[in-house]
Motif scaffolding. Structure first.
Motif, PDB file in Angstrom:
ATOM      1  N   ARG A  80      29.144  74.272  17.009  1.00 41.41           N
ATOM      2  CA  ARG A  80      30.252  75.133  16.567  1.00 41.41           C
ATOM      3  C   ARG A  80      31.234  74.344  15.705  1.00 41.41           C
ATOM      4  NH1 ARG A  80      30.097  76.708  22.062  1.00 41.41           N
ATOM      5  NH2 ARG A  80      32.037  75.562  22.486  1.00 41.41           N
ATOM      6  N   GLN A  81      31.496  73.115  16.088  1.00 38.82           N
ATOM      7  CA  GLN A  81      32.405  72.273  15.309  1.00 38.82           C
ATOM      8  C   GLN A  81      31.845  71.992  13.917  1.00 38.82           C
ATOM      9  OE1 GLN A  81      35.623  70.433  16.381  1.00 38.82           O
ATOM     10  NE2 GLN A  81      35.453  72.464  17.281  1.00 38.82           N
ATOM     11  N   ARG A  82      30.527  71.744  13.831  1.00 32.13           N
ATOM     12  CA  ARG A  82      29.896  71.523  12.530  1.00 32.13           C
ATOM     13  C   ARG A  82      29.998  72.775  11.663  1.00 32.13           C
ATOM     14  NH1 ARG A  82      25.920  74.560  11.709  1.00 32.13           N
ATOM     15  NH2 ARG A  82      24.623  73.744  13.400  1.00 32.13           N
ATOM     16  N   ALA A  83      29.708  73.936  12.227  1.00 38.53           N
ATOM     17  CA  ALA A  83      29.774  75.188  11.468  1.00 38.53           C
ATOM     18  C   ALA A  83      31.190  75.469  10.968  1.00 38.53           C
ATOM     19  CB  ALA A  83      29.279  76.346  12.325  1.00 38.53           C
ATOM     20  N   ALA A  84      32.189  75.033  11.742  1.00 34.93           N
ATOM     21  CA  ALA A  84      33.586  75.222  11.350  1.00 34.93           C
ATOM     22  C   ALA A  84      34.078  74.144  10.397  1.00 34.93           C
ATOM     23  CB  ALA A  84      34.474  75.249  12.594  1.00 34.93           C
ATOM     24  N   GLY A  85      33.235  73.140  10.124  1.00 36.23           N
ATOM     25  CA  GLY A  85      33.614  72.073   9.202  1.00 36.23           C
ATOM     26  C   GLY A  85      34.580  71.064   9.786  1.00 36.23           C
ATOM     27  N   LYS A  86      34.608  70.940  11.124  1.00 35.38           N
ATOM     28  CA  LYS A  86      35.574  70.058  11.773  1.00 35.38           C
ATOM     29  C   LYS A  86      34.986  68.726  12.212  1.00 35.38           C
ATOM     30  CE  LYS A  86      38.419  73.855  13.527  1.00 35.38           C
ATOM     31  NZ  LYS A  86      38.971  74.494  14.750  1.00 35.38           N
ATOM     32  N   SER A  87      33.706  68.701  12.583  1.00 33.58           N
ATOM     33  CA  SER A  87      33.083  67.455  13.014  1.00 33.58           C
ATOM     34  C   SER A  87      31.572  67.603  12.970  1.00 33.58           C
ATOM     35  CB  SER A  87      33.527  67.067  14.432  1.00 33.58           C
ATOM     36  OG  SER A  87      33.006  67.970  15.394  1.00 33.58           O
ATOM     37  N   ILE A  88      30.882  66.462  13.038  1.00 35.09           N
ATOM     38  CA  ILE A  88      29.421  66.465  13.095  1.00 35.09           C
ATOM     39  C   ILE A  88      28.967  65.543  14.212  1.00 35.09           C
ATOM     40  CG2 ILE A  88      29.186  66.946  10.614  1.00 35.09           C
ATOM     41  CD1 ILE A  88      28.319  63.956  10.324  1.00 35.09           C
TER      42      ILE A  88
END
Length: 216
Positions: free
Chosen positions: A82-90
């Motif tokens: 979810r964080q990756r999809a939101a562009g916040k972390s990988i």
């Protein structure tokens, strides 16, 4: 190798960092391949292997404790997606060449609206410490962070007592800018942390030297 406390792990002219690549990483992370390992996005089925690799007392002694159960790791993996999809972390899982078993992970999270300033954390199962696997994976992650995510400044924190972790960061070319006194609570004790940074321009210089050595 458990290196950092983050869990959510040369003499050349300064070059201008390249513009970020247009890879659509928010839709899914590309596989990154090194000499010894491959990095891929975490899957729910990795939860059991992550618990086995990172759940030992030796690995967690000087880092924030990871989830203590398979269910906890499943929730963590879902959160990273979810964080990756939101562009916040990988988050990247580490696998040996020829194997699909995850033995550690790398995380990079944005500290600003974009990824200009970011922090990374990483952990590796203790059976693989001192094998060169960490350096192989770390170079892949830093290349991706600077070239694709567009990171300008990469930060990391490691407990001062974590000699292995601090040594690895120094070997990568990171600069220790400060000691954050009593900034990390572990097992009821506040520990000092070393605060490390790598700039995009510095990483370009380090890569140029590394490439020149390979060519020659």
């Amino acid at each position: 190798m458990a290196l950092t406390t983050t869990t959510d792990v040369m003499n050349l002219r300064t070059s201008v960092p390249a513009a970020p690549s247009r890879i659509d990483w928010r839709g899914g992370l590309p596989v990154l391949s090194g000499a010894m390992i491959s990095l891929r996005e975490l899957r729910a089925t990795d939860a059991k292997d992550l618990l086995a690799a990172l759940g030992t007392a030796e690995v967690t002694r000087l880092i924030s404790p990871p989830p203590p159960t398979v269910d906890g790791f499943e929730k963590f993996i879902a959160w990273t997606n979810r964080q990756r999809a939101a562009g916040k972390s990988i988050a990247y899982g580490i696998t040996l060449k020829g194997s699909d078993t995850v033995i550690g992970l790398f995380q990079v999270r944005s500290l600003t609206t974009g990824f200009e300033n970011a922090e990374w954390g990483f952990a590796l199962g203790c059976d693989f410490w001192g094998t060169g696997i960490f350096m192989d994976g770390a170079q892949l992650v830093l290349d991706f962070a600077f070239d694709v995510l567009g990171v300008h400044r990469m930060e990391a924190k490691a407990a001062v007592k974590n000699g292995r972790g601090n040594g690895a960061l120094q070997k990568l070319g990171a600069v220790q800018e400060a000691v954050l006194r009593r900034s990390f609570l572990r097992n009821g004790v506040y520990l000092d942390q070393a605060y490390w940074t790598i700039l995009a321009s510095t990483w370009s210089q380090i890569r140029a030297v590394r490439t020149a050595r390979i060519i020659h």
